[in-house]
Design a protein around this motif. Structure first.
Motif, PDB file in Angstrom:
ATOM      1  N   ALA A 257      82.203  28.567 -16.469  1.00 31.69           N
ATOM      2  CA  ALA A 257      81.033  28.400 -17.320  1.00 31.69           C
ATOM      3  C   ALA A 257      80.106  27.361 -16.716  1.00 31.69           C
ATOM      4  O   ALA A 257      80.535  26.472 -15.982  1.00 31.69           O
ATOM      5  CB  ALA A 257      81.442  27.964 -18.729  1.00 31.69           C
ATOM      6  N   THR A 258      78.825  27.489 -17.061  1.00 35.86           N
ATOM      7  CA  THR A 258      77.823  26.514 -16.644  1.00 35.86           C
ATOM      8  C   THR A 258      77.108  26.011 -17.883  1.00 35.86           C
ATOM      9  O   THR A 258      76.532  26.796 -18.638  1.00 35.86           O
ATOM     10  CB  THR A 258      76.807  27.145 -15.675  1.00 35.86           C
ATOM     11  N   GLY A 259      77.138  24.703 -18.106  1.00 38.64           N
ATOM     12  CA  GLY A 259      76.475  24.143 -19.276  1.00 38.64           C
ATOM     13  C   GLY A 259      76.983  22.751 -19.569  1.00 38.64           C
ATOM     14  O   GLY A 259      77.885  22.230 -18.903  1.00 38.64           O
ATOM     15  N   GLY A 260      76.384  22.124 -20.565  1.00 40.17           N
ATOM     16  CA  GLY A 260      76.822  20.813 -21.001  1.00 40.17           C
ATOM     17  C   GLY A 260      76.582  19.719 -19.983  1.00 40.17           C
ATOM     18  O   GLY A 260      77.238  18.669 -20.040  1.00 40.17           O
ATOM     19  N   SER A 261      75.662  19.941 -19.052  1.00 38.15           N
ATOM     20  CA  SER A 261      75.388  18.952 -18.004  1.00 38.15           C
ATOM     21  C   SER A 261      76.675  18.519 -17.303  1.00 38.15           C
ATOM     22  O   SER A 261      76.874  17.347 -16.999  1.00 38.15           O
ATOM     23  CB  SER A 261      74.663  17.736 -18.590  1.00 38.15           C
ATOM     24  N   THR A 262      77.558  19.476 -17.056  1.00 38.14           N
ATOM     25  CA  THR A 262      78.852  19.172 -16.427  1.00 38.14           C
ATOM     26  C   THR A 262      78.934  19.569 -14.963  1.00 38.14           C
ATOM     27  O   THR A 262      79.854  19.134 -14.258  1.00 38.14           O
ATOM     28  CB  THR A 262      79.986  19.911 -17.159  1.00 38.14           C
ATOM     29  N   SER A 263      78.015  20.408 -14.494  1.00 37.12           N
ATOM     30  CA  SER A 263      78.204  21.059 -13.201  1.00 37.12           C
ATOM     31  C   SER A 263      78.407  20.085 -12.054  1.00 37.12           C
ATOM     32  O   SER A 263      79.316  20.249 -11.235  1.00 37.12           O
ATOM     33  CB  SER A 263      77.010  21.972 -12.897  1.00 37.12           C
ATOM     34  N   THR A 264      77.570  19.053 -11.963  1.00 37.53           N
ATOM     35  CA  THR A 264      77.644  18.157 -10.819  1.00 37.53           C
ATOM     36  C   THR A 264      78.854  17.239 -10.898  1.00 37.53           C
ATOM     37  O   THR A 264      79.675  17.184  -9.978  1.00 37.53           O
ATOM     38  CB  THR A 264      76.353  17.326 -10.706  1.00 37.53           C
ATOM     39  N   TRP A 265      78.977  16.505 -12.010  1.00 39.08           N
ATOM     40  CA  TRP A 265      80.056  15.508 -12.049  1.00 39.08           C
ATOM     41  C   TRP A 265      81.436  16.143 -12.095  1.00 39.08           C
ATOM     42  O   TRP A 265      82.406  15.584 -11.563  1.00 39.08           O
ATOM     43  CB  TRP A 265      79.864  14.518 -13.197  1.00 39.08           C
ATOM     44  N   SER A 266      81.560  17.323 -12.715  1.00 40.15           N
ATOM     45  CA  SER A 266      82.886  17.928 -12.842  1.00 40.15           C
ATOM     46  C   SER A 266      83.372  18.539 -11.534  1.00 40.15           C
ATOM     47  O   SER A 266      84.581  18.666 -11.317  1.00 40.15           O
ATOM     48  CB  SER A 266      82.890  18.996 -13.941  1.00 40.15           C
ATOM     49  N   SER A 267      82.466  18.914 -10.660  1.00 39.51           N
ATOM     50  CA  SER A 267      82.866  19.568  -9.412  1.00 39.51           C
ATOM     51  C   SER A 267      82.649  18.687  -8.183  1.00 39.51           C
ATOM     52  O   SER A 267      82.910  19.115  -7.066  1.00 39.51           O
ATOM     53  CB  SER A 267      82.092  20.878  -9.244  1.00 39.51           C
TER      54      SER A 267
ATOM     55  N   PHE B 252      78.447  32.279 -18.802  1.00 36.85           N
ATOM     56  CA  PHE B 252      79.773  32.284 -19.415  1.00 36.85           C
ATOM     57  C   PHE B 252      80.674  33.365 -18.832  1.00 36.85           C
ATOM     58  O   PHE B 252      81.303  34.117 -19.571  1.00 36.85           O
ATOM     59  CB  PHE B 252      79.600  32.527 -20.922  1.00 36.85           C
ATOM     60  N   LEU B 253      80.792  33.421 -17.505  1.00 36.55           N
ATOM     61  CA  LEU B 253      81.643  34.443 -16.899  1.00 36.55           C
ATOM     62  C   LEU B 253      83.084  34.334 -17.395  1.00 36.55           C
ATOM     63  O   LEU B 253      83.773  35.348 -17.541  1.00 36.55           O
ATOM     64  CB  LEU B 253      81.609  34.315 -15.376  1.00 36.55           C
ATOM     65  N   GLY B 254      83.541  33.121 -17.654  1.00 40.72           N
ATOM     66  CA  GLY B 254      84.917  32.934 -18.092  1.00 40.72           C
ATOM     67  C   GLY B 254      85.195  33.426 -19.497  1.00 40.72           C
ATOM     68  O   GLY B 254      86.357  33.560 -19.886  1.00 40.72           O
ATOM     69  N   ILE B 255      84.156  33.677 -20.269  1.00 40.62           N
ATOM     70  CA  ILE B 255      84.292  34.255 -21.607  1.00 40.62           C
ATOM     71  C   ILE B 255      83.919  35.736 -21.584  1.00 40.62           C
ATOM     72  O   ILE B 255      84.606  36.577 -22.173  1.00 40.62           O
ATOM     73  CB  ILE B 255      83.405  33.501 -22.618  1.00 40.62           C
ATOM     74  N   ASP B 256      82.828  36.055 -20.896  1.00 38.93           N
ATOM     75  CA  ASP B 256      82.339  37.438 -20.887  1.00 38.93           C
ATOM     76  C   ASP B 256      83.292  38.382 -20.164  1.00 38.93           C
ATOM     77  O   ASP B 256      83.495  39.529 -20.601  1.00 38.93           O
ATOM     78  CB  ASP B 256      80.958  37.502 -20.225  1.00 38.93           C
ATOM     79  N   HIS B 257      83.868  37.935 -19.052  1.00 42.94           N
ATOM     80  CA  HIS B 257      84.757  38.815 -18.292  1.00 42.94           C
ATOM     81  C   HIS B 257      85.975  39.247 -19.108  1.00 42.94           C
ATOM     82  O   HIS B 257      86.245  40.454 -19.240  1.00 42.94           O
ATOM     83  CB  HIS B 257      85.171  38.149 -16.978  1.00 42.94           C
ATOM     84  N   PRO B 258      86.733  38.324 -19.697  1.00 42.26           N
ATOM     85  CA  PRO B 258      87.864  38.781 -20.518  1.00 42.26           C
ATOM     86  C   PRO B 258      87.445  39.568 -21.755  1.00 42.26           C
ATOM     87  O   PRO B 258      88.191  40.429 -22.224  1.00 42.26           O
ATOM     88  CB  PRO B 258      88.581  37.477 -20.904  1.00 42.26           C
ATOM     89  N   ALA B 259      86.237  39.289 -22.279  1.00 41.11           N
ATOM     90  CA  ALA B 259      85.764  40.060 -23.433  1.00 41.11           C
ATOM     91  C   ALA B 259      85.572  41.522 -23.051  1.00 41.11           C
ATOM     92  O   ALA B 259      85.944  42.436 -23.810  1.00 41.11           O
ATOM     93  CB  ALA B 259      84.457  39.475 -23.964  1.00 41.11           C
ATOM     94  N   VAL B 260      84.996  41.757 -21.891  1.00 38.43           N
ATOM     95  CA  VAL B 260      84.791  43.133 -21.425  1.00 38.43           C
ATOM     96  C   VAL B 260      86.127  43.787 -21.089  1.00 38.43           C
ATOM     97  O   VAL B 260      86.372  44.960 -21.427  1.00 38.43           O
ATOM     98  CB  VAL B 260      83.849  43.152 -20.208  1.00 38.43           C
ATOM     99  N   VAL B 261      87.013  43.040 -20.432  1.00 40.67           N
ATOM    100  CA  VAL B 261      88.340  43.564 -20.112  1.00 40.67           C
ATOM    101  C   VAL B 261      89.056  43.989 -21.389  1.00 40.67           C
ATOM    102  O   VAL B 261      89.652  45.069 -21.464  1.00 40.67           O
ATOM    103  CB  VAL B 261      89.165  42.495 -19.353  1.00 40.67           C
ATOM    104  N   GLY B 262      88.989  43.148 -22.414  1.00 40.88           N
ATOM    105  CA  GLY B 262      89.640  43.465 -23.675  1.00 40.88           C
ATOM    106  C   GLY B 262      89.046  44.674 -24.365  1.00 40.88           C
ATOM    107  O   GLY B 262      89.778  45.501 -24.913  1.00 40.88           O
ATOM    108  N   ARG B 263      87.724  44.780 -24.322  1.00 36.17           N
ATOM    109  CA  ARG B 263      87.071  45.926 -24.975  1.00 36.17           C
ATOM    110  C   ARG B 263      87.429  47.223 -24.274  1.00 36.17           C
ATOM    111  O   ARG B 263      87.648  48.252 -24.932  1.00 36.17           O
ATOM    112  CB  ARG B 263      85.548  45.723 -24.974  1.00 36.17           C
ATOM    113  N   LEU B 264      87.524  47.206 -22.959  1.00 38.01           N
ATOM    114  CA  LEU B 264      87.836  48.427 -22.213  1.00 38.01           C
ATOM    115  C   LEU B 264      89.331  48.723 -22.177  1.00 38.01           C
ATOM    116  O   LEU B 264      89.733  49.852 -21.892  1.00 38.01           O
ATOM    117  CB  LEU B 264      87.303  48.318 -20.788  1.00 38.01           C
TER     118      LEU B 264
END
Length: 725
Positions: free
Chosen positions: A113-123, A370-382
């Protein structure tokens, strides 16, 4: 962590996770994910020391960015950090979006995921390690080939040199050999004083392609035979489809199908215009939504929320004895502050292209945070395996949280459209118009704050704040982590953790249940609490006969980072000098997302119309990777916040949203935009956020500046026409 154990390109980095409080740098590189958008098939000689980096025999360096580029400059920032470790020019690193894979999880969230002003400091440490580890492997490969000590070799500018023999090998020439290097020791990283690239102004990598119109956003993506869909959704939240007649829609040239989906009725055409015209021709009947704590009318909602603010709520913080302190106070002040529903309104409207596959899987091309949320959501739906679902992410034309939807709303809707129309045998892109998005919900919640403060012996003795607003976590996968004892932490952040030295302080929360879909919006709860907190501090300063700057400095004696940015902003703005005639100044300081920002705003009032003349902002975000990036983010945050403060607000009438596009949800225009001066405070403190941090303090500073310019006290946003007689 200053080093990482290196094994080989086959065994290096087996999982990306936080363990035992320390970062374990590692990822699994699944075969299904070995290729990114627009990337060539991997050749055997490509050096792939970890999930993020590849060095080709040609010498080309590719970085798979684990965070999405949506205008904030993160791809450039990540490239700079990796380049420091690799000892190359950041401009020589090609950056591509990472595919959907747990390997690229956000270290702060545990999901991709990307958000919460986390990208730089977290990685930051992870990217430093990725670059430095690759460099050590390349140096070791060269030393082995030359039969010399690796300590006598130097890597710089994409080449390894052995000074004593004047031998040189390029990174590309070493790619294959480096892939089999075994490195047992841990990689040592440069000290801050040794940095050659981190901290230096660096041009954005994506600027050229965007200026030339070559950058591909989700809305630009096309594939052969693609059809376009638009969905007619209920005009009221919670509404349901009663009946529809598609005869006239199907008669529109280019309309290929009309199908019912869970969110409404989709019209599929050979292009946007045919789908748009077809949707307009539908005959639709809807039933209104039911349930919720109050009718969906803005005036009624505000009255309901204000009523709740007078009753006890769930306790988020309780220091001292507020009731006794208020009872004993020489004087009390009470005020109600309100912020409206806010739409994200990214410049690029939402879209998602779905290509169904014969094995039951799918490829989705979109722009999501939100790839980490959207990907499993699609996997689950299919009902398929993760390997059968591929996501191709694009540049995001703004997000502000809208593209990080916990319900995966626009992604799953596009999938439902494709499934309902699978007999067409064509890829289908579902597109939202700006009107669809502005009227479709998923807003920053409407909030009402009631604050009662006590004054005793010339000081603030008590602070009692009740916050009323919908929970963004309720009903989502994040509810268990974000809601404790009935308190959604995002609703009270910035209030429940107030750093000011007030001995008796209580914060309570009401979270009414409504049908209006809500989610995070840039700076999340801080966008509300900072406005209320800083506005009340200004009113208290006025009641105490104190300077607003001096009062804040006194209250923040134990918080030097906040004091420091406050001092820098005040000095840069000339706070201790008289402003020009008719000009007012306002000041604020607030901590959010591990960042510390202070704002000074200068404004005038002309025939009841607010004119913002100047914004001065000071930021302490710890180590700065790219000063240009920080300055641009804070300038953009100021304009974003000014737009929300002056004219943007979502209102409801008879259950329907009244706004539809930028004509009635206005952005600050060029001729209205003030000069925005950014002052970066050098800091040895831990790294923090930037993009979210620049938003919360603007609104109160604007209102206080207008007050100083002769306007009445403003307690409700947006300002709109409140000052016009």
């Amino acid at each position: 962590m200053s080093g990482v154990e290196n094994l080989s390109r086959r065994g290096f980095l087996k999982g990306s996770l936080l363990a035992g409080g320390g970062l374990i740098l590692g990822v699994s590189w699944g075969a299904r994910r070995a290729q990114a958008q627009d990337a060539e098939p991997e050749a055997p000689a490509v050096f792939q020391p970890n999930a993020f980096l590849r060095i080709a025999p040609s010498g080309e360096i590719t970085l798979l960015a684990k965070h999405d580029e949506m205008g904030q400059g993160i791809w450039t920032g990540l490239a700079i950090v990796v380049a420091e470790g690799l000892r190359v020019d950041p401009a020589t690193i090609r950056v591509l979006p990472a595919p959907a894979d747990p390997a690229f999880a956000n270290n702060a969230f545990g999901v991709q995921a990307t958000g919460g002003s986390t990208s730089t400091w977290s990685s930051y440490e992870q990217m430093r390690m990725a670059g430095a580890t690759a460099r050590v492997a390349l140096v070791t490969a060269a030393a082995t080939q030359w039969g010399v000590d690796a300590a006598d070799c130097e890597a710089t500018d994409g080449k390894v040199r052995h000074a004593a023999s004047d031998r040189v090998l390029g990174y590309g020439e070493l790619a294959q050999a480096a892939g089999d290097v075994q490195i047992a020791e841990r990689v040592e990283l440069r000290e801050r004083a040794q940095f050659e690239r981190i901290g230096k102004p660096t041009p954005r990598q994506d600027s050229a392609v965007k200026v030339r119109g070559q950058a591909l956003f989700s809305l630009d993506q096309r594939v052969e035979g693609m059809l376009t869909a638009l969905v007619a959704r209920p005009p009221t939240f919670g509404g349901k489809l009663a009946r529809f007649d598609a005869a006239e829609a199907k008669a529109i040239p280019g309309v290929k199908a009309v199908v019912e989906v869970p969110s409404g009725v989709a019209v599929i055409g050979d292009g946007y215009w045919s789908a748009f015209r077809g949707r307009a021709a539908l005959e639709l009947e809807w039933t209104p939504g039911e349930g919720g704590d109050a009718p969906l009318d803005s005036d009624a909602l505000r009255a309901h929320f204000e009523g709740l603010s007078q009753r006890p709520g769930n306790v988020a913080r309780d220091d001292g004895d507020v009731v006794a302190a208020l009872s004993a106070a020489e004087r009390t002040l009470e005020a109600v502050y309100e912020v409206p529903y806010q739409a994200h309104a990214p410049m690029e409207p939402l879209s998602c292209l779905v290509e169904l596959r014969a094995d039951g899987g799918a490829k989705l091309t979109t722009g999501t945070q939100f790839l980490g949320i959207d990907h499993p959501a699609v996997v689950g739906r299919l009902g398929v395996t993760p390997e059968q679902v591929e996501f191709q992410n694009s540049y995001l034309g703004g997000g502000f949280g809208r593209r990080a939807n916990p319900a995966s709303d626009f992604v799953l809707e596009a999938l439902e459209v494709a499934l309902a129309a699978k007999d067409l045998g064509a890829p289908i892109k579902t597109v939202w118009t700006r009107e669809d998005d502005l009227q479709g919900g998923w807003y920053r919640p409407l909030f009402v704050n009631r604050i009662v403060a006590g004054i005793q012996d010339g000081a603030i003795s008590a602070w009692h704040q009740r916050i009323v607003g919908q929970s963004i976590a309720r009903g989502t996968a994040f509810e268990g982590a974000m809601i404790k004892d009935g308190v959604d932490g995002t609703s009270v952040e910035g209030a429940a953790d107030m750093p000011h030295g007030i001995p008796n302080l209580k914060v309570e929360l009401h979270s009414p249940v409504l049908r209006v879909p809500v989610q995070w919006w840039r700076s999340v709860g801080h966008s509300n609490t900072a406005f209320a907190k800083e506005s009340m501090l200004d009113e208290l300063a006025e009641a105490l006969g104190q300077d607003p700057y001096a009062l804040r400095m006194q209250l923040l004696e134990e918080h030097p980072r906040l004091q420091r940015v406050l001092r820098v902003a005040a000095e840069a703005a000339g706070w201790d000098t008289e402003p020009a005639e008719g000009m007012g100044r306002g000041i604020s300081v607030h901590e959010s997302f591990k960042g510390f920002a202070a704002h000074v705003v200068e404004a005038t009032l002309e025939d009841g119309v607010p004119r913002i003349r100047r914004v001065v902002v000071a930021i302490d975000c710890g180590l700065v990777i790219n000063p240009d990036q920080v300055e641009a983010q804070l300038q953009g945050a100021a304009i974003f916040a000014l737009s929300a403060t002056l004219g943007q607000g979502i209102t409801l009438k008879d259950g329907r949203v009244e706004q539809s596009n930028f004509h009635d949800y206005p952005l600050v225009r060029i001729h209205e935009a003030p000069a925005v001066e950014v002052h970066i405070v050098e800091s040895e403190e831990p790294m923090g956020g930037i993009g979210e941090v620049g938003v919360p303090g603007v609104a109160s500073a604007v209102c206080s500046a207008l007050r100083a310019a002769g306007a009445p006290r403003i307690r409700r946003l947006p300002i709109g026409t409140q000052l016009q007689g």
